[in-house]
Design an enzyme around this catalytic site. Structure first.
Site, PDB file in Angstrom:
ATOM      1  N   ASP A 452       0.829  -1.214   0.000  1.00 54.18           N
ATOM      2  CA  ASP A 452       0.000   0.000   0.000  1.00 54.18           C
ATOM      3  C   ASP A 452       0.859   1.258   0.000  1.00 54.18           C
ATOM      4  O   ASP A 452       2.076   1.214   0.248  1.00 54.18           O
ATOM      5  CB  ASP A 452      -0.908  -0.029   1.242  1.00 54.18           C
ATOM      6  CG  ASP A 452      -2.270   0.610   1.000  1.00 54.18           C
ATOM      7  OD1 ASP A 452      -2.358   1.499   0.144  1.00 54.18           O
ATOM      8  OD2 ASP A 452      -3.231   0.222   1.694  1.00 54.18           O
ATOM      9  N   ASP A 517     -11.056   1.899  -2.939  1.00 53.98           N
ATOM     10  CA  ASP A 517     -11.591   1.618  -1.605  1.00 53.98           C
ATOM     11  C   ASP A 517     -13.111   1.673  -1.604  1.00 53.98           C
ATOM     12  O   ASP A 517     -13.743   1.332  -0.601  1.00 53.98           O
ATOM     13  CB  ASP A 517     -11.041   2.623  -0.581  1.00 53.98           C
ATOM     14  CG  ASP A 517      -9.675   2.212  -0.058  1.00 53.98           C
ATOM     15  OD1 ASP A 517      -9.266   1.064  -0.288  1.00 53.98           O
ATOM     16  OD2 ASP A 517      -9.018   3.048   0.591  1.00 53.98           O
TER      17      ASP A 517
END
Ligand code: GLA
Length: 714
Positions: A452, A517
């Protein structure tokens, strides 16, 4: 090859060709990039023979070259902006050396400017399998002093006068890949990204279409830059009514300075043209990206279905909860368990601990090994979330090495999500990160890393006070490459707050991306369609999330959430333990369906279409054997549902069409007519000609539902 004494360079793909004219004393001239020409088709002669010198113009006409430059007669955008302390600000490449690596496929053009003492190598490679032209440039400083480089185009592409609109994707966190389109005119069209990673806002690519081109017909061009940092692209109208399209890295002021003898190599640009509309361009890109990927074992295996822990538990970890979640994942038929954020030392929320990559002894008193053993004993792969390039000021790492974060002396360090960015270009930082990741990968049976990067870069300076954006991207590539080389069996997912680092550059190292997301299935349909314009479905992370969706608050049926995730790299991201028995059963049916279809969903081609009346469809596979998904996005506005036209089918064949989505509360199915009943049974046999021209009559459906069909040639 020579025609009337003029030499041309011709590159031929399956359905496209590129032609450059070799003109003495200048860089090669762009003559053509477009649909395939016959092997020996060439211009009738030099470009200047075909056009008169206009009034108030240079006596020596200067058409678009493969590498146009400022100051010596070219008035358009320059492929190079560079100088030596203010001198050599103008360049002209007066000598060209042509080096064929593969006839009609790969060529390197070395362009030499003996006055500014620079040379550029322009590389062009046409892949007949994908019809994608790969371009890059390499600038070498042949002079005695440093040169400052502000811009070096990775590609300069010609677009024909019929180019009328540029389509691209824009967005934000939780809303990536939103479709946009601008009309091309005489003003310069330009998109830039200065966020230090690929960004949610400006995917580094675009498509350009002629007026009237559609999803499945008409001339469409596409290009994308394989780079995960700052970038720019521009389309400029030219005097001969053509356009030039440049793409390249974006540099901060003073960022690139080349010492004598040094070279600067650009990232690659993947460029393609198709006469089959936007879908044709997407299909070419998918083929090219697939060919570039480097898989453990040499080839992609069926994409393991995931359970990702993030939205199910967030930071609320403990060994027993995670073991139970893994057991549920196995019961659902899932194949990989990805332990997301929250597992490491003192990481109870997003204010601290990034940088301290060791398990939290309060949550995992025996470390992660017992959980990993439980996961693997269930037959699942174990995956782990990391965010290597980041550090929280509240971390042991930062307390020990506050100087390791990117910074500009005298300026505040700007946090985002409470974190700073490590200067990975510093060898000691890269070494620390490698050793931390290696310790995890060596001590645990990790087969998958979710990598990430949860913020944009700011104050991205190094110890010498100079900008470090480019260094940072290259250092990231070097680190991930080292991890890949040392742990070749490990797959990697590229994530940056969802889709902030998705591009053809990172896909040299990664095998999946976290698309967004936002797992709201309605939002996801748009996001995924924008994604599929440039990148293939098997790398598109797509999860079944909770209802209501955490990002939007909107609720959809389990069937719709699962159907929308189905074509991508499928996963589940919700508190699976809290599902009702009925939901668990329903979800496991969808997991089994995805596993039975994934080989067809993830090979072949993708077609996107819009049937009108809020019906969006997509088809995956081969034209003779398709999976067709028809999404009803909003209530019908018509008395009768429009037909779904399938233009890719063979008009001379017949097809059996069967509806295969599991019946359930959310399927919105209706079997009120004989046709619809047949679709659910043995299938309906329909002429290809009818399906191409008129289309498939689909059952009426409720808003936010999806019908799934197989379409198989008899
Ligand atoms: C980012 C990712 C999420 C999750 C969180 C964890 O936002 O996109 O999927 O991993 O970080 O903090």
């Amino acid at each position: 090859m020579q025609v009337h004494g003029t030499e041309f360079i011709a590159l031929h793909g399956r359905a496209s060709s590129a032609i450059l004219e070799l003109a003495p004393g200048e860089a090669p001239l762009w003559r053509y990039w477009g649909p395939r020409l016959a092997d020996h088709a060439r211009p009738h002669g030099p470009i200047r023979d075909g056009r008169a010198r206009p009034s108030f113009s240079l006596d020596h006409d200067q058409p678009l070259t493969a590498f146009p430059t400022f100051g010596v007669g070219w008035f358009g955008q320059s492929a190079l902006i560079a100088h030596r302390d203010g001198r050599d600000f103008a360049q002209a490449f007066t000598e060209t050396q042509v080096h064929w690596i593969e006839p009609e496929r790969r060529v390197e053009l070395t362009l030499i400017d003996p006055v500014a003492r620079l040379s550029v190598r322009v590389c062009l490679a046409m892949d007949p399998a994908s019809d994608v032209l790969t371009l890059s440039s390499r600038l070498t400083n042949d002079g005695p002093d440093d040169i400052e480089v502000q811009w070096l185009a990775a590609a300069v592409l010609p677009l024909p006068p019929v180019a009328s609109h540029v389509g691209y994707v824009s967005g934000r966190h939780n809303g990536e890949f939103q479709p946009c389109e601008d009309r091309l005119g005489r003003a310069l069209w330009r998109r830039e990204n200065r966020r230090g990673i690929t960004s949610h806002d400006a995917f580094p690519g675009a498509i350009v279409r002629e007026a009237g081109a559609t999803q499945d017909a008409g001339l469409v061009y596409g290009a994308q830059l394989a780079w995960s940092g700052n970038h720019a692209q521009m389309i400029e109208w030219l005097d001969d009514d053509r356009f030039q399209w440049q793409l390249g890295e974006g540099f901060a002021p003073g960022e690139v300075r080349l010492a004598p003898g040094a070279s600067l190599v650009t990232p690659q640009v993947l460029a393609t043209v198709s006469g089959a509309g936007r879908n044709g361009v997407a299909q070419n890109f998918h083929a090219a990206i697939r060919a570039r990927m480097v898989w453990p074992g040499g080839a992609m295996r069926p994409r393991p279905t995931h359970l990702n822990t993030w939205e199910g538990v967030y930071f609320d970890h403990d060994e027993a909860t995670m073991k139970a979640l893994a057991t549920t994942a196995a019961d659902l038929g899932l194949e990989r368990f990805v332990l997301d954020d929250g597992w490491f030392h003192r990481r109870d929320n997003d204010t601290r601990a990034l940088g301290d990559w060791r398990p939290d002894s309060r949550k995992y008193p025996r470390g992660l090994a017992p959980l990993a053993a439980h996961v693997t004993a269930l037959g699942l792969e174990f995956g782990l979330w990391v965010e290597p390039e980041m550090v929280n000021p509240d971390s042991d790492l930062y307390r020990a090495h506050p100087d390791w974060a990117l910074r500009i002396e005298g300026r505040p360090r700007l946090t985002a999500r409470n974190q700073l960015v490590l200067d990975v270009g510093r060898p000691e930082v890269a070494e620390y990160l490698f050793s931390q990741l290696a310790a995890l990968l060596e001590s645990l049976p990790i087969r998958y890393l979710k990598w990430d990067h949860n913020r944009d870069l700011t104050t991205a300076g190094g110890p010498d006070g100079r900008a470090r954006y480019r260094t940072q991207t290259l250092a990231f590539y070097a680190l991930i490459e080292r991890i890949r080389a040392t742990f070749p069996a490990v797959e990697i997912e590229s994530c940056a707050g969802g889709g902030g680092r998705i591009d053809a550059g990172v896909l040299r190292y990664a095998h999946r991306v976290w698309t967004s997301d936002c797992i709201d299935a309605v939002s996801r349909v748009t996001i995924q369609r924008g994604f599929l314009q440039f990148l293939p479905p098997e790398i598109m992370g797509a999860h079944v999330g909770a209802a209501p969706a955490h990002s939007t608050g909107r609720s959809q049926t389990l069937a719709f959430r699962a159907a929308v995730a189905l074509p991508g790299h499928f996963g589940v991201e919700l508190d699976a333990g809290a599902l009702s028995a009925a939901d668990r059963t329903e979800l496991s049916v969808w997991v089994a369906l995805q596993k039975s279809l994934r080989d067809r969903l993830h090979a072949g081609q993708v077609w996107l279409g819009d049937a009108g009346d809020n019906l969006l469809w997509q088809a995956h596979g081969q034209a003779a054997d398709l999976i067709l998904l028809v999404h009803r996005m909003a209530p019908s506005t018509l008395r009768h549902t429009p037909s779904v036209r399938l233009p890719m089918l063979d008009a001379t064949r017949r097809y059996r069409i069967r509806r295969i989505d599991p019946p359930g509360p959310g399927s919105g199915a209706s079997a009120a007519t004989a046709n619809f009943a047949a679709l659910k049974g043995d299938g309906l046999v329909v002429d290809g000609a009818w399906l191409c021209a008129s289309g498939l009559t689909v059952p009426p459906s409720k808003a936010e539902s999806c019908a799934i069909f197989t379409v198989t040639a008899l």
